[in-house]
Design an enzyme around this catalytic site. Structure first.
Site: not given
Length: 509
Positions: A72, A174, A233, A306-307
């Site tokens: 990430d 990200d 993302e 995860h979000d």
């Protein structure tokens, strides 16, 4: 906590799933204000997770099993505890000052920019040491890096090369569309937002003046020199702009993922409060996004990460009698669509939302900030906690993995960082391992079917029975061979109408 040695101990389980790549959320050194998305040292490992030796062992173990590792990459912002920011805030003439975005207080308050995870909603924070404000699109402990400074970009590219030279297989980037800023920070009116950016701040923030110039530079200086994966993302990414990131002719990134699907059903004006949504709308979103990549680029598909809350709770029905069916239905959707499927750990055993009853059980910076905002403004705190159980809280997807029925689900013998879901007594990997009908073994079967059947990867996608509010039906087709997918999103038998004779068709799953 869950750590690198923990993952190493489960590599054979990961291999048994049939997955090709794992993407790790950030494991770099971090004070953990936002679960590692606030990085204080990009070339070190968070001490809670282990050491660089542990990381090297993990990478080796994955590669020995034919599995790739994606890191990430969080480079829109760093931690305020990163040495660059520590220097930057010391004085206005510090060599690191322009590694971040500063606004001198004598110029008055800077024009509003939103700051996620902040009770006051502002993306600017006053810092009295130099009588200035600094920009943070997220929490105040996550100051935004100044990509307009070529030194910053070179530091980042050097760090990326360091990891790729180590042998990792790529980056999930990200909020990468937010990196470029108009450094004059003009006042933006709602009228301008409505006219040019669909009324959305994320679209504005994802439309910086030099964004694609920087991504092309990153490709030229780093990505093109390695056999690696690059995934954006896609905060603020639209169907109309997605190809700007992933059209191979542009030499930027390989893949992006959008938020349109996971934003469906949220009630405007509320924080992640779910209302009713139509399956017809759900189908339209995924069909429209498939069309973007019909002739160029490559798409992705996901329903949880995860979000996000757990996919079975959000898009299915997590009542005990429907939980397994819902999980299998959604897995079928993810693994039978075109585009690379991203599948969140725990979904393969059908894990569901934590549904915490009190704010003290939450750890996530986002939920806590919104609760604080409601406290200050006299909002309905009880209703907020209820709303987080279905639509909202990211911690729903972050509870410990349910390995078995022992205390703490076999995740730790200590005190877990988040409460373990009480249903681990019945929903866990161990109990599903030898059950041919389990969600876990269904996932494995479908992964193998997808690998064996090029239609499911490269075939065209055609939506059928478009206005059917109960069934999602579509056709995948390649070289004259067809696979029909029928998904019943209700708890009842449902009818469909399609222009294809299914008599004599072979049932694959």
């Amino acid at each position: 906590m869950g750590d690198l040695k923990g993952i190493i101990s489960k590599l054979d389980y990961i291999k048994s799933l049939g997955v090709d790549i794992i993407w790790l959320n950030p494991i770099y050194s971090s004070p953990n204000a936002d679960n590692g998305y606030d990085i204080s040292d990009y070339q070190n490992i968070m001490k809670e997770f282990g050491t660089m030796q542990d990381f090297d062992a993990l990478l080796k173990g994955l590669h020995q099993r034919g599995i790739k590792l994606v890191m990430d990459l969080v480079v829109n912002h760093s931690s305020d505890e990163h040495k660059w920011f520590q220097e930057s805030r010391k004085s206005r003439d510090n060599p690191y000052r322009d590694y971040y975005h500063w606004w001198p207080a004598e110029k008055g308050k800077p024009a509003f920019r939103p700051g996620a995870f902040e009770a006051d909603g502002s993306g600017w924070r006053y810092d009295k040491t130099t009588d200035s404000y600094y920009l943070h699109y997220f929490n105040f402990k996550q100051p935004d890096l100044n990509w307009e400074n070529p030194k910053v970009r070179q530091e980042i590219y050097s760090m990326m090369r360091w990891w790729l030279d180590k042998g990792i297989d790529g980056f999930r980037m990200d909020v990468i569309p937010f990196i470029s800023k108009d450094t004059s920070f003009p006042v933006i009116t709602q009228e301008e937002l409505n006219k040019n950016y669909q009324g959305r701040w994320d679209v504005y923030m994802g439309s910086g003046p030099h964004l694609h110039e920087y991504l092309q530079e990153m490709n030229r200086e780093v990505l093109s020199k390695y056999d690696c994966i690059s995934l954006a993302e896609g905060a603020g990414m639209l169907t109309s702009t997605a190809l700007n990131f992933v059209d191979a002719d542009r030499n930027e990134l390989n893949m992006g993922y959008h938020f349109e699907g996971t934003n469906l059903g949220y009630i405007p004006g509320y924080f992640k409060k779910m209302g009713p949504y139509s399956l017809v709308d759900f189908k339209k979103i995924y069909s429209d996004w498939d069309a973007v990549y019909q002739t160029k680029g490559w798409g992705t598909i996901y329903l949880g990460n995860h979000d996000q809350p757990r996919m079975t709770s959000r898009w299915g029905n997590d009542a005990p009698e429907y939980q397994s069916f819902s999980s299998k239905l959604l897995t079928t959707f993810l693994l039978s669509m075109r585009g690379t499927p991203y599948y969140y750990n725990g979904d393969e055993i059908g894990m569901v939302n934590a549904k915490f009853d009190k704010i003290e059980d939450y750890r996530d910076i986002e939920t806590l900030a919104e609760y604080e905002r409601l406290q200050k403004t006299g909002g309905d705190l009880k209703q907020f906690i209820e709303d987080q159980k279905t639509g909202g809280a990211r911690d729903n997807g972050r509870t410990p993995f349910q390995w078995n029925a022992t205390p703490n689900a076999g995740f730790t013998e200590g005190n877990p960082w988040l409460k373990v879901h009480p249903n681990h007594l019945t929903i866990n990997a161990e109990s599903q391992e030898n059950d041919a009908d389990s969600t876990l073994n269904y996932f494995r079967k479908l992964v193998q079917l997808r690998k064996k059947e090029p239609i499911l990867i490269y075939g065209s996608y055609t939506l059928l029975d478009e206005e059917n509010e109960n069934i999602y039906a579509y056709l995948r087709e390649l070289n004259g061979r067809k696979i029909l997918v029928l998904l019943n999103f209700t708890s009842q038998e449902a009818l469909f109408s399609i222009p294809i004779a299914v008599e004599g068709a072979k049932i694959l799953l």
